[in-house]
Write a protein that holds these residues in place. Structure first.
Motif, PDB file in Angstrom:
ATOM      1  N   VAL A  43      80.421  41.822  32.001  1.00  0.00           N
ATOM      2  CA  VAL A  43      80.947  41.739  30.633  1.00  0.00           C
ATOM      3  C   VAL A  43      82.463  41.618  30.712  1.00  0.00           C
ATOM      4  O   VAL A  43      83.130  42.492  31.270  1.00  0.00           O
ATOM      5  CB  VAL A  43      80.550  42.980  29.805  1.00  0.00           C
ATOM      6  CG1 VAL A  43      81.199  42.914  28.417  1.00  0.00           C
ATOM      7  CG2 VAL A  43      79.039  43.093  29.685  1.00  0.00           C
ATOM      8  N   ARG A 103      83.419  46.488  24.933  1.00  0.00           N
ATOM      9  CA  ARG A 103      82.950  46.593  26.325  1.00  0.00           C
ATOM     10  C   ARG A 103      82.047  47.802  26.496  1.00  0.00           C
ATOM     11  O   ARG A 103      80.980  47.727  27.118  1.00  0.00           O
ATOM     12  CB  ARG A 103      84.128  46.707  27.304  1.00  0.00           C
ATOM     13  CG  ARG A 103      84.928  45.463  27.513  1.00  0.00           C
ATOM     14  CD  ARG A 103      85.764  45.546  28.793  1.00  0.00           C
ATOM     15  NE  ARG A 103      86.562  46.762  28.893  1.00  0.00           N
ATOM     16  CZ  ARG A 103      87.769  46.906  28.402  1.00  0.00           C
ATOM     17  NH1 ARG A 103      88.333  45.920  27.735  1.00  0.00           N
ATOM     18  NH2 ARG A 103      88.445  48.041  28.563  1.00  0.00           N
ATOM     19  N   LEU A 113      78.629  47.328  24.712  1.00  0.00           N
ATOM     20  CA  LEU A 113      77.769  46.418  25.466  1.00  0.00           C
ATOM     21  C   LEU A 113      77.286  47.067  26.756  1.00  0.00           C
ATOM     22  O   LEU A 113      76.102  46.967  27.116  1.00  0.00           O
ATOM     23  CB  LEU A 113      78.517  45.124  25.772  1.00  0.00           C
ATOM     24  CG  LEU A 113      78.743  44.180  24.587  1.00  0.00           C
ATOM     25  CD1 LEU A 113      79.738  43.082  24.951  1.00  0.00           C
ATOM     26  CD2 LEU A 113      77.423  43.568  24.121  1.00  0.00           C
ATOM     27  N   GLN A 114      78.187  47.751  27.452  1.00  0.00           N
ATOM     28  CA  GLN A 114      77.794  48.388  28.709  1.00  0.00           C
ATOM     29  C   GLN A 114      76.707  49.442  28.479  1.00  0.00           C
ATOM     30  O   GLN A 114      75.713  49.493  29.212  1.00  0.00           O
ATOM     31  CB  GLN A 114      79.015  49.017  29.377  1.00  0.00           C
ATOM     32  CG  GLN A 114      78.695  49.642  30.741  1.00  0.00           C
ATOM     33  CD  GLN A 114      79.948  50.105  31.458  1.00  0.00           C
ATOM     34  OE1 GLN A 114      80.959  50.426  30.832  1.00  0.00           O
ATOM     35  NE2 GLN A 114      79.918  50.122  32.778  1.00  0.00           N
ATOM     36  N   ASN A 141      74.556  49.810  25.850  1.00  0.00           N
ATOM     37  CA  ASN A 141      73.284  49.282  25.349  1.00  0.00           C
ATOM     38  C   ASN A 141      72.565  48.401  26.364  1.00  0.00           C
ATOM     39  O   ASN A 141      71.334  48.477  26.494  1.00  0.00           O
ATOM     40  CB  ASN A 141      73.529  48.496  24.057  1.00  0.00           C
ATOM     41  CG  ASN A 141      73.794  49.397  22.865  1.00  0.00           C
ATOM     42  OD1 ASN A 141      72.876  49.901  22.224  1.00  0.00           O
ATOM     43  ND2 ASN A 141      75.063  49.617  22.559  1.00  0.00           N
ATOM     44  N   LEU A 142      73.302  47.593  27.101  1.00  0.00           N
ATOM     45  CA  LEU A 142      72.654  46.729  28.091  1.00  0.00           C
ATOM     46  C   LEU A 142      72.153  47.543  29.281  1.00  0.00           C
ATOM     47  O   LEU A 142      71.092  47.244  29.843  1.00  0.00           O
ATOM     48  CB  LEU A 142      73.615  45.636  28.549  1.00  0.00           C
ATOM     49  CG  LEU A 142      74.019  44.620  27.472  1.00  0.00           C
ATOM     50  CD1 LEU A 142      75.044  43.633  28.016  1.00  0.00           C
ATOM     51  CD2 LEU A 142      72.797  43.880  26.940  1.00  0.00           C
ATOM     52  N   LEU A 178      78.840  37.620  30.413  1.00  0.00           N
ATOM     53  CA  LEU A 178      79.146  37.640  28.973  1.00  0.00           C
ATOM     54  C   LEU A 178      80.657  37.548  28.865  1.00  0.00           C
ATOM     55  O   LEU A 178      81.366  38.444  29.325  1.00  0.00           O
ATOM     56  CB  LEU A 178      78.653  38.941  28.332  1.00  0.00           C
ATOM     57  CG  LEU A 178      77.188  39.049  27.952  1.00  0.00           C
ATOM     58  CD1 LEU A 178      76.891  40.443  27.399  1.00  0.00           C
ATOM     59  CD2 LEU A 178      76.803  38.005  26.922  1.00  0.00           C
ATOM     60  N   LEU A 220      81.242  34.934  23.964  1.00  0.00           N
ATOM     61  CA  LEU A 220      81.308  35.816  22.800  1.00  0.00           C
ATOM     62  C   LEU A 220      82.586  35.460  22.041  1.00  0.00           C
ATOM     63  O   LEU A 220      83.672  35.521  22.618  1.00  0.00           O
ATOM     64  CB  LEU A 220      81.357  37.284  23.222  1.00  0.00           C
ATOM     65  CG  LEU A 220      80.223  37.791  24.121  1.00  0.00           C
ATOM     66  CD1 LEU A 220      80.511  39.225  24.562  1.00  0.00           C
ATOM     67  CD2 LEU A 220      78.893  37.720  23.390  1.00  0.00           C
ATOM     68  N   LYS A 237      80.753  36.413  16.874  1.00  0.00           N
ATOM     69  CA  LYS A 237      81.067  37.759  16.412  1.00  0.00           C
ATOM     70  C   LYS A 237      81.209  37.754  14.892  1.00  0.00           C
ATOM     71  O   LYS A 237      81.710  36.775  14.332  1.00  0.00           O
ATOM     72  CB  LYS A 237      82.385  38.248  17.025  1.00  0.00           C
ATOM     73  CG  LYS A 237      82.377  38.398  18.541  1.00  0.00           C
ATOM     74  CD  LYS A 237      83.756  38.860  19.020  1.00  0.00           C
ATOM     75  CE  LYS A 237      83.804  39.035  20.525  1.00  0.00           C
ATOM     76  NZ  LYS A 237      85.133  39.478  20.996  1.00  0.00           N
ATOM     77  N   ILE A 291      73.456  43.902  18.694  1.00  0.00           N
ATOM     78  CA  ILE A 291      73.099  44.103  20.101  1.00  0.00           C
ATOM     79  C   ILE A 291      71.737  43.485  20.393  1.00  0.00           C
ATOM     80  O   ILE A 291      71.519  42.906  21.462  1.00  0.00           O
ATOM     81  CB  ILE A 291      73.092  45.600  20.457  1.00  0.00           C
ATOM     82  CG1 ILE A 291      74.525  46.158  20.415  1.00  0.00           C
ATOM     83  CG2 ILE A 291      72.492  45.822  21.836  1.00  0.00           C
ATOM     84  CD1 ILE A 291      75.462  45.532  21.434  1.00  0.00           C
ATOM     85  N   VAL A 306      72.136  39.869  21.207  1.00  0.00           N
ATOM     86  CA  VAL A 306      72.677  39.677  22.549  1.00  0.00           C
ATOM     87  C   VAL A 306      71.586  39.852  23.603  1.00  0.00           C
ATOM     88  O   VAL A 306      71.458  39.041  24.531  1.00  0.00           O
ATOM     89  CB  VAL A 306      73.836  40.667  22.824  1.00  0.00           C
ATOM     90  CG1 VAL A 306      74.325  40.543  24.268  1.00  0.00           C
ATOM     91  CG2 VAL A 306      74.976  40.421  21.855  1.00  0.00           C
TER      92      VAL A 306
END
Length: 226
Positions: A9, A17, A20-21, A23-24, A52, A82, A105, A109, A112
């Motif tokens: 990411v 960041r 995303l970190q 949730n992924l 990403l 993104l 954007k 989530i 994504v």
């Protein structure tokens, strides 16, 4: 899970960041982050299954980084942009520099995750069964385009990687410079045997102690010997 995708990411917004970190990672992905394109380019990009990439960042833009990844690094790792920019020209620019998808954007989530899974699934569906070449601690994963030494990724260009594959597949056999040119470079590109020597020199340096396994002999070419 036998296959854990590694995702990088790249975004200069710390909050995004971290979101995303978190949730992924919760979805089972292995996540690395970078706060700029410059930082991302210091990482072993060939070891990731997907990037990403934010478009508008302080310093180098995501478009410029993607262009470097495709043209200079010669990597085909999937890239999802993104961005808050959604004009037709922006979309075309993203695809022209090698982007695989474009997420506007603000996004959810879930969106994504769906986009990531779709691209990873497409990549795995077209991939051949895993093929590796190995000489002691030097290992080449041909499908993932990944070179590692004792598990640590080594950043090779596409030409360097293909030369190493050719030599390791023909271990113990000398391959002439002309044959390497014919096998690695396309016919419509004007190159000389000097290009082979330059790429071999860079390759030897990058693979450290294993560089001595690439033996050159005048009039015969190059050979890989453990």
């Amino acid at each position: 899970m036998d296959f854990i995708p590694r995702i990088l990411v790249v975004d200069d917004e710390q909050d995004l960041r971290e979101i995303l970190q978190f949730n992924l990672s919760s979805e089972g992905f292995e996540i690395d982050v970078a706060s700029s394109a410059e930082e991302a380019l210091t990482k072993p990009l060939e070891s990731y299954h997907l990037i990403l990439l934010d478009v508008m960042m302080g310093g180098m833009s995501g478009y410029k980084m993607a262009d470097i990844v495709r043209k200079e690094r010669e990597l085909d790792v999937p890239i999802i942009f993104l961005t808050a920019k959604d004009s037709e020209n922006d979309l075309l620019t993203g695809f022209n520099v090698g982007g695989d998808d474009y997420i506007i954007k603000p996004f959810s989530i879930k969106e994504v995750i769906v986009r990531i899974r779709a691209i990873l699934k497409r990549g795995r569906a077209t991939a051949e069964p895993s093929t590796t070449l190995q000489a002691d601690g030097l290992k080449l994963d041909i499908n993932r385009k990944l070179t590692t030494i004792d598990g640590t990724p080594v950043n090779l260009t596409r030409k360097e990687f293909e030369i190493l594959i050719l030599l390791m597949k023909n271990q113990g056999k000398f391959i002439s410079r002309q044959e390497i040119l014919n096998r690695i470079w396309s016919n419509d590109v004007i190159v000389t045997e000097r290009n082979v020597d330059v790429n071999i020199a860079r390759l030897r340096k990058k693979i450290g102690d294993y560089g001595s396994s690439i033996i050159g002999r005048s009039g015969y070419g190059y050979c890989f010997e453990k």
